[in-house]
Design a protein around this motif. Structure first.
Motif, PDB file in Angstrom:
ATOM      1  N   GLY A 114       0.835  -1.185   0.000  1.00  9.00           N
ATOM      2  CA  GLY A 114       0.000   0.000   0.000  1.00  9.00           C
ATOM      3  C   GLY A 114       0.877   1.244   0.000  1.00  9.00           C
ATOM      4  O   GLY A 114       2.110   1.163   0.019  1.00  9.00           O
ATOM      5  N   GLN A 115       0.227   2.390   0.027  1.00  7.94           N
ATOM      6  CA  GLN A 115       0.944   3.663  -0.060  1.00  7.94           C
ATOM      7  C   GLN A 115       1.438   4.148   1.295  1.00  7.94           C
ATOM      8  O   GLN A 115       2.257   5.066   1.369  1.00  7.94           O
ATOM      9  N   GLY A 116       0.936   3.557   2.366  1.00 11.60           N
ATOM     10  CA  GLY A 116       1.358   3.940   3.705  1.00 11.60           C
ATOM     11  C   GLY A 116       0.438   4.955   4.345  1.00 11.60           C
ATOM     12  O   GLY A 116      -0.250   5.722   3.662  1.00 11.60           O
ATOM     13  N   THR A 117       0.426   4.956   5.673  1.00  5.71           N
ATOM     14  CA  THR A 117      -0.344   5.937   6.434  1.00  5.71           C
ATOM     15  C   THR A 117       0.507   6.375   7.620  1.00  5.71           C
ATOM     16  O   THR A 117       1.163   5.556   8.271  1.00  5.71           O
ATOM     17  N   GLN A 118       0.504   7.675   7.883  1.00  2.31           N
ATOM     18  CA  GLN A 118       1.388   8.241   8.903  1.00  2.31           C
ATOM     19  C   GLN A 118       0.766   8.123  10.296  1.00  2.31           C
ATOM     20  O   GLN A 118      -0.383   8.527  10.510  1.00  2.31           O
ATOM     21  N   VAL A 119       1.547   7.588  11.214  1.00  3.13           N
ATOM     22  CA  VAL A 119       1.168   7.556  12.627  1.00  3.13           C
ATOM     23  C   VAL A 119       2.192   8.374  13.394  1.00  3.13           C
ATOM     24  O   VAL A 119       3.392   8.122  13.306  1.00  3.13           O
ATOM     25  N   THR A 120       1.695   9.352  14.126  1.00  2.00           N
ATOM     26  CA  THR A 120       2.576  10.195  14.931  1.00  2.00           C
ATOM     27  C   THR A 120       2.091  10.167  16.369  1.00  2.00           C
ATOM     28  O   THR A 120       0.921  10.455  16.636  1.00  2.00           O
TER      29      THR A 120
END
Length: 123
Positions: A114-120
Motif C-alpha cells: 500500500g501507499q502507507g499511512t502516517q502515525v505520529t
C-alpha cells in the motif's frame, strides 16, 4: 489488479490508541500472508506483525506484542492493526503488504504494498 490501501493514521498522544485499516482488492486476503510494516525517518523498514490464514494466527514484533493486534474482516477483504498504549517510538509510516506463502520479516519478500499511512505519537 492487486491493490492495497491503508487508512487510519493520525496524530495521537502517548498512551492513546489507533486502528489502521488495509483494504485489499484484486485478491483474497486468505490466500496471502499479509504483513504490517513501519518505517521511521532515517530508519530501515521493520516488520510489525503478519497474519496468514493457514496456518492461522498472527505473529508480532517483540516491541509491540501485547499492544498491537492484527485482525481480518473477510467479508470486507480488509485487514486491521489495532494499536494500543502507543509510544513516541511507534511514530512511523505504516504499510501493509502481501506475499504468497508464509509470513516473513523480510520486507523485500513482499510483492504488493500500500501507499502507507502516517502515525505520529506525541509525548
Amino acid at each position: 489488479q492487486v491493490h492495497l490501501v491503508e487508512s487510519g493514521g493520525d496524530l495521537v498522544q502517548s498512551g492513546g490508541s489507533l486502528r489502521l485499516s488495509c483494504a485489499a482488492s484484486g485478491f483474497t486476503l486468505d490466500d496471502y500472508a499479509i504483513g504490517w510494516f513501519r518505517q521511521a525517518p532515517g530508519e530501515e523498514r521493520e516488520g510489525v506483525g503478519c497474519i496468514r490464514s493457514s496456518p492461522g494466527g498472527a505473529i508480532y514484533l517483540a516491541s509491540v506484542k501485547g499492544r498491537f493486534t492484527i485482525s481480518k474482516d473477510n467479508a470486507k477483504n480488509t485487514l486491521y492493526l489495532q494499536m494500543n498504549s502507543l509510544k513516541p517510538e511507534d511514530t512511523a509510516v505504516y504499510y501493509c503488504a502481501a506475499k504468497p506463502g508464509y509470513c516473513s520479516n523480510d520486507y523485500t519478500r513482499y510483492n504488493y504494498w500500500g501507499q502507507g499511512t502516517q502515525v505520529t505519537v506525541s509525548s
